[in-house]
Scaffold this motif. Structure first.
Motif, short mmCIF file in Angstrom:
data_model
loop_
_atom_site.label_atom_id
_atom_site.label_comp_id
_atom_site.label_asym_id
_atom_site.label_seq_id
_atom_site.Cartn_x
_atom_site.Cartn_y
_atom_site.Cartn_z
N HIS A 68 0.84 -1.19 0.00
CA HIS A 68 0.00 0.00 0.00
C HIS A 68 0.88 1.24 0.00
N ILE A 69 0.26 2.41 0.01
CA ILE A 69 1.01 3.65 -0.15
C ILE A 69 1.97 3.88 1.01
N GLY A 70 1.60 3.36 2.21
CA GLY A 70 2.51 3.48 3.35
C GLY A 70 3.78 2.67 3.15
N HIS A 71 3.62 1.45 2.59
CA HIS A 71 4.80 0.65 2.24
C HIS A 71 5.69 1.41 1.27
N MET A 698 -2.23 10.59 4.28
CA MET A 698 -3.67 10.84 4.28
C MET A 698 -4.13 11.13 2.85
N ASP A 699 -5.44 11.19 2.65
CA ASP A 699 -5.92 11.52 1.32
C ASP A 699 -5.79 13.03 1.09
N ALA A 700 -6.23 13.51 -0.07
CA ALA A 700 -6.04 14.91 -0.44
C ALA A 700 -6.71 15.87 0.52
N LYS A 701 -7.75 15.39 1.23
CA LYS A 701 -8.48 16.24 2.17
C LYS A 701 -7.93 16.13 3.59
N GLY A 702 -6.92 15.30 3.76
CA GLY A 702 -6.36 15.12 5.09
C GLY A 702 -7.04 14.05 5.90
N LEU A 703 -7.86 13.21 5.24
CA LEU A 703 -8.57 12.13 5.94
C LEU A 703 -7.76 10.84 5.87
N LYS A 704 -7.90 10.02 6.90
CA LYS A 704 -7.25 8.73 6.92
C LYS A 704 -7.81 7.87 5.80
N MET A 705 -6.94 7.16 5.10
CA MET A 705 -7.39 6.33 3.99
C MET A 705 -8.04 5.05 4.51
N SER A 706 -9.14 4.69 3.88
CA SER A 706 -9.81 3.44 4.23
C SER A 706 -10.62 2.97 3.03
N LYS A 707 -10.76 1.66 2.93
CA LYS A 707 -11.53 1.09 1.82
C LYS A 707 -13.00 1.51 1.91
N SER A 708 -13.50 1.64 3.14
CA SER A 708 -14.91 2.00 3.29
C SER A 708 -15.20 3.40 2.78
N LEU A 709 -14.22 4.30 2.92
CA LEU A 709 -14.40 5.66 2.41
C LEU A 709 -14.09 5.76 0.92
N GLY A 710 -13.43 4.73 0.38
CA GLY A 710 -13.10 4.74 -1.04
C GLY A 710 -12.06 5.78 -1.41
N THR A 712 -8.61 5.39 -0.91
CA THR A 712 -7.24 4.85 -0.95
C THR A 712 -6.57 5.16 -2.29
N ILE A 713 -5.27 5.33 -2.22
CA ILE A 713 -4.45 5.52 -3.42
C ILE A 713 -3.49 4.34 -3.51
N SER A 714 -3.61 3.54 -4.55
CA SER A 714 -2.75 2.37 -4.71
C SER A 714 -1.47 2.75 -5.45
N PRO A 715 -0.31 2.50 -4.85
CA PRO A 715 0.94 2.79 -5.57
C PRO A 715 1.09 1.94 -6.82
N LEU A 716 0.46 0.77 -6.83
CA LEU A 716 0.54 -0.10 -8.00
C LEU A 716 -0.16 0.55 -9.19
N LYS A 717 -1.32 1.15 -8.92
CA LYS A 717 -2.06 1.82 -9.99
C LYS A 717 -1.35 3.09 -10.44
N VAL A 718 -0.76 3.81 -9.48
CA VAL A 718 -0.02 5.02 -9.83
C VAL A 718 1.15 4.67 -10.74
N MET A 719 1.83 3.56 -10.44
CA MET A 719 2.95 3.15 -11.30
C MET A 719 2.46 2.75 -12.68
N GLU A 720 1.28 2.18 -12.76
CA GLU A 720 0.74 1.77 -14.06
C GLU A 720 0.46 2.98 -14.96
N THR A 721 0.06 4.10 -14.34
CA THR A 721 -0.32 5.27 -15.13
C THR A 721 0.76 6.34 -15.19
N ASN A 722 1.50 6.51 -14.09
CA ASN A 722 2.49 7.59 -14.03
C ASN A 722 3.92 7.12 -13.99
N GLY A 723 4.15 5.94 -13.44
CA GLY A 723 5.52 5.47 -13.30
C GLY A 723 6.00 5.57 -11.86
N ALA A 724 7.01 4.77 -11.54
CA ALA A 724 7.53 4.75 -10.17
C ALA A 724 8.25 6.03 -9.81
#
Length: 1008
Positions: A68-71, A698-710, A712-724
């Motif tokens: 995850h993004i923390g990793h 945290m997310d862009a609004k400063g909220l803790k990331m959680s799946k229930s809030l929808g 989360t930012i996945s580093p895997l997806k960011v790498m797929e679109t933007n790169g590492a």
């Protein structure tokens, strides 16, 4: 009109194959594959062998789930540390690792069993552990590839895993050191317990969430007291854990608290009455008021208590009785016939008072007296000022009762249900179930029937501990556990501080002024001394972990699970003492090394004990170790075992083996602390010299990331679109010492910064096309502008070095980007593009400019290499296809150059003023470009080629009073050079050449 000649072929435009569009998602995997094929990590180790060592010890993440993004943030920071230290020329190995035991993995494997409707307890232990091992290995493999994709450079082919047999044997060996040194004991204390997971939890495995609980007020009848008027009255307690009432054994009062003895009666209208329909109706809900009971309450809390009582009447409909109001009223007890009755008194007067349990009619345990005991922890913050004591389920409860000879009863089972033989609510529960504790639940119903429940409402909001894995509520539960004592003197440890030992190991002498512990320290003292000797980044981490260690209870080592390193102790069934025998311990370590944790079994017990002892005389402990002990021992098998020779310190070194531990701030109570305690207990010092902690993403609004809030930012997806490299640039741009944010707009901003940095590197590649050493000039031959830029580069170099030393990567990235954007692209490159494009290749100024560009390239590509690892490699390879990897290079050598910085700062301010003055003419299309401008500047402007500096046609200095202190811009009256496009006096008509361009073209044509 003469046709104008096209001079484009005579202009030296930058030339490079380095693309403007990065295409990182497509390009990075290929670069990564090349690094692996060329064994860049091994080559780096070979290149730095024998150099000063810098060891960052990797904190092991759990092997369960995608990165995850923390990793990503954590490992990018680690990689930045390792790469910058390597860039400085140090030998900085990086061995990644994983924590493979414990509930995170076991819980997931159990979930798979539950899906198949199977009971894992029916599966042989070895089979279950094998499945846990396979599950962990699977996620190790997944996470390893994901982390490699981030560009993390490390020994990925040989990571450390806590489930490796060697690691398990080392962990057992560390445990046995505790045993051999008398630093283990078995005791019954309340510990955090998860009824869902059926095991004790460490503090680091607990998180707090807001919940709403049932709050109840319960009356305990006083049957004996030195204060006669208290006999027959009721001591009232308040609690938010009704389920602990069946385990109550005493009450606690505050010795300095003021208490009142009060009457309670019903008020049903303007006049108080003691009978009638209204009173009878009210007594249906509160029969204990019919006899006007007396209650013992802390004086300060009487109003809150009254409010809770009155809340019980809200549901009673008395409108048909014509009653105005119905409420409970408390007044001090009054005397009769002038007799003196004590109304209020200090808590210390309650000494010797005895009450009885509300369920005393059940007999047995419940018929035993409940003493009122003095407790310093009792406050008047809430409740009634009297606290019911259940030593099974509270730390204060346990300690106070233990001091008065009252022992736990072990009533609540591992799954949260009461024992099947318990007289009240036998076999019922679970105690964490809200319905079980509800006002209409079995506990409250029984208390109400017994006439002891004064108030009950399910509306108390508060923070409550939960298991961070199952998310279920936890309880304090007293069970036999294995502990490490925090305050026992460690006679096997020298009283010298960690600083002393480090000083000695480095050949120094002890500073006689330094204070030392006069005797051997306790583990708490040793840990606090080690904290004082440790560097913290940021420094506030010192106070945080220090406060935790200073106030922490004994370390609970045992867990009641299957997947973990066993507590390899044999306990004598008669004496209760664990066996300490060097030969037995050697056999235990050898068995674990050969078979892993499966080497500890009933079948192996006699072989492990040898001929000297009989297995039937000893209990083989079946508990496993707290997983934090596993990770806290990693320094022993990673930094000391020799399996990774690059991590070993020189022979004879006795101080901390790691230069740095780097994790999130939550690890002050987790890995940082368990490692500290483990090392201090076995070695007398911390395993690390410094600790770096980062905040949470945290997310862009400063909220803790959680799946229930929808969110989360996945580093895997960011790498797929933007790169590492985009994630890396983000991670190293934020202030990691605090909580920080990420989101789509934030990433767009990072991508924009990346493009600017990439374009700087691209410009350098293009402008240096064909550059050779013969073109180079000395600093002494350079124009003043080049020397100024080199002085700025020298300042940047010092700032970056300081940032590396401070682990201040936010500053590192910011000043690097600012230098590229402001000092180079917007200033130096902009000014010298005319020189680059139009001067002759042999022109000294152009040669000086390209010499500086070469120095800038070699510096910037190195500075950028730890940050944007893929782009830096692409950049280096574009100029030096056969030049190996940029990541094998060392920190650049920057020439010491002095320049009149103040003068150039003044000129840059003036340049900005000129640019701002030109802009309206460009906007209104009075002129096409700044080259068509004629500029007048104050006469006091510093000496320089101002037209070149401002990129204008001509510049004059103001004369007389007018224009002496201001900038004026007008359209140039001169014609435009057909090659450099400057408007100059020597150009006869548009399209002709200026003198400089004519000379260059003549030379080129003559050469052709």
């Amino acid at each position: 009109m003469t046709e104008q000649r096209d001079y484009r072929s005579t202009v030296f435009l930058p030339k490079t194959d380095f693309p403007m569009k990065a295409g990182l998602p497509q390009k990075e995997p290929g670069i990564l594959a090349r690094w692996q094929a060329e064994q860049i990590y091994a080559k780096t180790r070979e290149a730095r062998r024998g150099r000063e060592k810098f060891v960052l010890h990797d904190g092991p993440p759990y092997a369960n789930g995608d990165m995850h993004i923390g990793h990503a943030l954590n490992h990018i920071l680690k990689d930045m540390v390792v790469r910058t230290q390597t860039l400085l020329g140090k030998d900085a190995p990086y061995v990644p690792g994983w924590d493979c035991h414990g509930l995170p993995i076991e819980w997931k494997v159990e979930e798979e069993y539950r899906k198949k409707k199977k009971n894992k307890d029916e599966v042989p232990a070895e089979e279950f552990r094998a499945e846990c091992r396979a599950y962990a290995q699977g996620w190790v493999n997944v996470q390893r590839e994901q982390l490699k994709r981030l560009g993390i450079n490390g020994d990925w082919d040989n990571p450390y895993l806590t489930m490796d047999f060697q690691a398990e044997a080392t962990i057992v060996g560390e445990l046995l050191k505790f045993a051999e040194n008398g630093m283990l004991y078995r005791g019954a204390k309340p510990v955090m317990w998860s009824p869902v997971e059926k095991t004790a939890l460490a503090e680091a495995e607990v998180e707090y969430e807001d919940i709403t609980s049932t709050q109840i007020d319960v009356a305990f009848e006083i049957v004996e007291s030195k204060v006669p008027e208290l006999v027959g009255a009721h001591a009232v307690i308040w609690t938010t854990t009704p389920w602990t009432i069946p385990v109550n054994q005493a009450l606690a009062y505050g010795p300095e608290v003021e208490y009142s003895l009060v009457d309670c009666w019903l008020s049903v209208g303007p006049d108080d009455i003691e009978s009638g329909a209204g009173l009878a109706r009210a007594c249906e809900a509160a029969p204990w008021f019919y006899d006007r009971q007396r209650f013992l309450i802390a004086t300060e809390l009487l109003p809150a208590f009254t409010a809770r009582l009155n809340s019980q009447l809200k549901g009673i409909d008395v409108s048909d009785l014509g009653i105005e109001r119905l409420s409970f009223v408390l007044d001090p007890a009054s005397g009769e016939d002038g007799a003196s009755v004590r109304n209020s008194f200090k808590g210390s007067d309650l000494a010797g008072t005895i009450a009885r349990h509300p369920m005393h009619a059940l007999g047995g345990f419940f018929a035993e007296p409940r003493p009122l005991l003095a407790g310093d922890f009792v406050t008047t913050d809430s409740g009634t000022g009297l606290v019911h004591m259940a030593p099974d389920h509270g730390e204060d409860d346990f300690e106070l009762c233990k001091a008065h000879g009252i022992n736990p009863k072990f009533v609540v089972e591992a799954d949260g249900k009461y024992r099947a033989d318990w007289p009240w609510l036998a076999g019922q529960g679970s105690v964490i179930n809200p319905k079980f504790n509800a006002p209409d639940g079995p506990i409250c119903s029984d208390l109400r029937e017994a006439g002891a429940l004064l108030a009950a409402s399910a509306d108390y909001k508060h923070s409550y501990p939960h298991s961070w894995r199952s998310k279920a509520k936890v309880i304090y539960r007293c069970t036999p556990q294995w502990f490490v004592p925090m305050d026992k003197v460690m006679t096997h440890i020298s009283p010298k501080s960690a600083a002393d030992r480090r000083w000695e190991s480095e050949g120094g002498a002890i500073d006689p002024k330094e204070e030392h512990l006069s005797d051997a320290p306790t583990l708490r003292q040793a840990a606090l001394a080690a904290i004082a000797d440790t560097r913290f980044v940021p420094d506030k981490g010192r106070n945080r972990i220090g406060a935790m260690v200073e106030g922490r209870p004994d370390w609970v080592l045992s867990r009641q699970r299957a997947w973990g390193v066993p507590i390899t102790l044999f306990v004598n069934r008669k004496t209760g003492e664990y066996l300490v025998d060097e030969a037995v311990n050697d056999r235990i370590r050898a068995a674990i090394l050969a078979h892993g944790v499966d080497g500890w079994s009933d079948e192996a017990a006699q072989d492990l004990l040898g001929n000297e002892y009989k297995a039937e005389d000893y209990e083989r402990v079946a508990d496993i170790l707290d997983v934090w002990f596993d990770s806290g021992s990693t320094h022993a098998f990673v930094l000391e075992s020799g399996r990774w020779p690059d991590l070993l310190r020189p022979e004879g070194y006795t101080g901390p083996k790691a230069d740095l531990y780097l994790e999130g701030s939550d690890q002050h109570r987790g890995w940082f602390q368990s490692s500290l305690l483990e090392a201090c207990a076995t070695r007398g010092h911390a395993p690390y010299k410094a600790i770096l902690t980062h905040g949470f993403t945290m997310d862009a609004k400063g909220l803790k990331m959680s799946k229930s809030l929808g969110n989360t930012i996945s580093p895997l997806k960011v790498m797929e679109t933007n790169g590492a490299d985009i994630i890396r640039l983000w991670a190293l741009s934020v202030d990691y010492t605090e909580d920080h944010r990420i989101g789509d707009e934030i990433l767009k901003g990072v991508a924009d910064q990346y493009r600017k940095l990439r374009n700087t590197l691209r410009y350098l590649l293009g402008a240096l096309d064909g550059f050779e050493d013969a073109e180079r000039v000395t600093v002494a031959e350079m124009p003043e502008l080049e020397r100024y830029v080199l002085s700025l580069l020298g300042t940047l170099d010092k700032t970056l070095r300081a940032a590396v030393d401070a682990f201040d990567f936010n500053t590192y990235v910011r000043v690097l980007l600012d230098f590229c954007n402001e000092d180079l692209s917007a200033f130096f490159f902009d000014i010298r593009k005319d020189c680059l494009y139009c001067d002759a290749p042999t022109d000294p100024k152009r040669r000086a400019y390209r010499t500086v560009l070469d120095l800038l390239f070699h510096a910037l590509v190195r500075y950028a290499a730890p940050v944007i690892v893929f782009t830096a490699e692409e950049t280096w390879g574009s100029r030096y296809p056969e030049g190996g990897s940029v990541h094998l290079l060392e920190w650049p050598q920057i020439p010491e150059v002095t320049a009149d910085v103040a003068k150039w700062q003044e000129l840059r301010v003036l340049r900005q003023q000129v640019t701002e003055a030109i802009e309206p003419l460009r906007r209104d299309k009075v002129i096409g470009s700044s080259l068509a401008a004629q500029v007048t500047v104050p006469a006091s402007a510093p000496e320089a080629d101002l037209a070149e500096l401002f990129i204008t046609g001509t510049v004059t200095r103001g004369q007389g009073a007018e224009g002496m202190d201001s900038v004026r811009v007008t359209p140039s009256p001169d014609h435009k050079c057909g090659r450099c496009w400057r408007h100059l006096p020597e150009v006869a008509e548009d399209g002709d050449l200026c003198d400089r361009c004519e000379d260059v073209v003549d030379v080129l044509e003559a050469g052709a």
